[in-house]
Design an enzyme around this catalytic site. Structure first.
Site, PDB file in Angstrom:
ATOM      1  N   ASN A  31     -10.642  -3.000  -6.139  1.00  0.00           N
ATOM      2  CA  ASN A  31      -9.894  -1.959  -6.842  1.00  0.00           C
ATOM      3  C   ASN A  31     -10.529  -1.529  -8.157  1.00  0.00           C
ATOM      4  O   ASN A  31     -10.133  -0.502  -8.736  1.00  0.00           O
ATOM      5  CB  ASN A  31      -8.454  -2.416  -7.106  1.00  0.00           C
ATOM      6  CG  ASN A  31      -7.584  -2.399  -5.874  1.00  0.00           C
ATOM      7  OD1 ASN A  31      -6.588  -3.116  -5.796  1.00  0.00           O
ATOM      8  ND2 ASN A  31      -7.940  -1.595  -4.870  1.00  0.00           N
TER       9      ASN A  31
ATOM     10  N   ASP B 279       0.835  -1.203   0.000  1.00  0.00           N
ATOM     11  CA  ASP B 279       0.000   0.000   0.000  1.00  0.00           C
ATOM     12  C   ASP B 279       0.869   1.252   0.000  1.00  0.00           C
ATOM     13  O   ASP B 279       1.978   1.250   0.524  1.00  0.00           O
ATOM     14  CB  ASP B 279      -0.900  -0.017   1.244  1.00  0.00           C
ATOM     15  CG  ASP B 279      -2.061   0.954   1.128  1.00  0.00           C
ATOM     16  OD1 ASP B 279      -2.389   1.367  -0.010  1.00  0.00           O
ATOM     17  OD2 ASP B 279      -2.642   1.302   2.164  1.00  0.00           O
TER      18      ASP B 279
END
Length: 255
Positions: free
Chosen positions: A81, A33
């Site tokens: 996503n 991330d």
């Protein structure tokens, strides 16, 4: 099957090189991330950060043998996503295709066995073909086991596994009375892999984001502030050192 036999050797290894008996994780999973924020901090578009993150993957994979990590699983793209902008999603898909083309030979030459997990039908045909080719190309490799999660979600994986299990029950191939907690893992995408010992999330976020939900039941977690493009081999080694000092009791009492 060799994969299944190897996967039975789960848990941490003991590093006896220094006589200290420090445990090192056999299987490390990473939620990579912070790519977008890393780019934004530099006044660049988010995709610039994703490209920097892809380069960092190479360094971490190469570091695994020296650090004693036999299995590395990275979270490349989640089922959630797809909610991102079309530009970012298209850029990520292009990056995945480019990564496989550029890294395939180097991965094979480095003896890295590559696998992909996730809902493949949701990805474009060209990307699926490249994934298949890379898996086939590295099938005989016996070094680091690299697993890349693309279009992956833990709940989605369990749902797909349950559906396959239900089909086997309906077809008479599986006795429903025999189903226990050892049965479902055989239907998961990770059926040939040991469960992760350590899950790392970069960028300061303290959540697991639907990643390896079943497999990580007894994993140790490490949430660190470092953004993924800044996650160097040295940072990785430091996290592994912290893991070695943990007391893993798996529900038992100390001593």
């Amino acid at each position: 099957m060799a994969d299944k036999a190897e996967a039975l050797t789960t848990g941490s290894d003991t590093d006896g090189a220094d006589g200290g008996g420090k445990a090192s994780p056999c299987h490390v999973a990473i939620i990579m991330d912070g790519n977008g924020r890393w780019a934004t901090m530099r006044g660049r578009p988010r995709l610039f950060g994703h490209h920097a993150g892809a380069r960092r993957v190479r360094e971490i994979v190469q570091a695994c043998p020296d650090l004693g990590v036999k299995y590395l699983t990275i979270f490349g793209f989640s089922t959630e996503n797809w909610k991102r902008t079309q530009i970012e999603v298209a850029g990520l898909m292009s990056l995945f295709r480019s990564y496989i083309r550029k890294e395939a030979r180097a991965l094979r030459d480095s003896n890295v066995r590559v696998r992909f997990i996730g809902d493949r039908p949701g990805l474009d045909q060209k990307l699926r073909e490249l994934m298949d080719e890379l898996e086939e190309m590295t099938e005989g490799c016996t070094g680091t086991n690299l697993t890349i999660a693309l279009n992956y979600g833990g709940r989605d994986e369990v749902a797909r596994a349950t559906k396959r299990l239900a089909h086997d029950v309906a077809a008479g191939r599986l006795d429903p009375e025999s189903v226990d907690e050892e049965t479902l893992p055989k239907y998961l995408d990770t059926c040939v892999l040991p469960d992760p010992d350590l899950v790392i999330r970069t960028s300061g976020e303290a959540r697991i984001s639907n990643f390896l939900l079943w497999q990580s039941a007894y994993a140790e977690y490490e949430f660190i502030d470092t953004l993924w493009p800044d996650f160097t081999k040295e940072v990785f080694a430091g996290v592994l050192e912290n893991f070695g000092s943990r007391d893993r009791r798996f529900g038992g009492a100390k001593g």
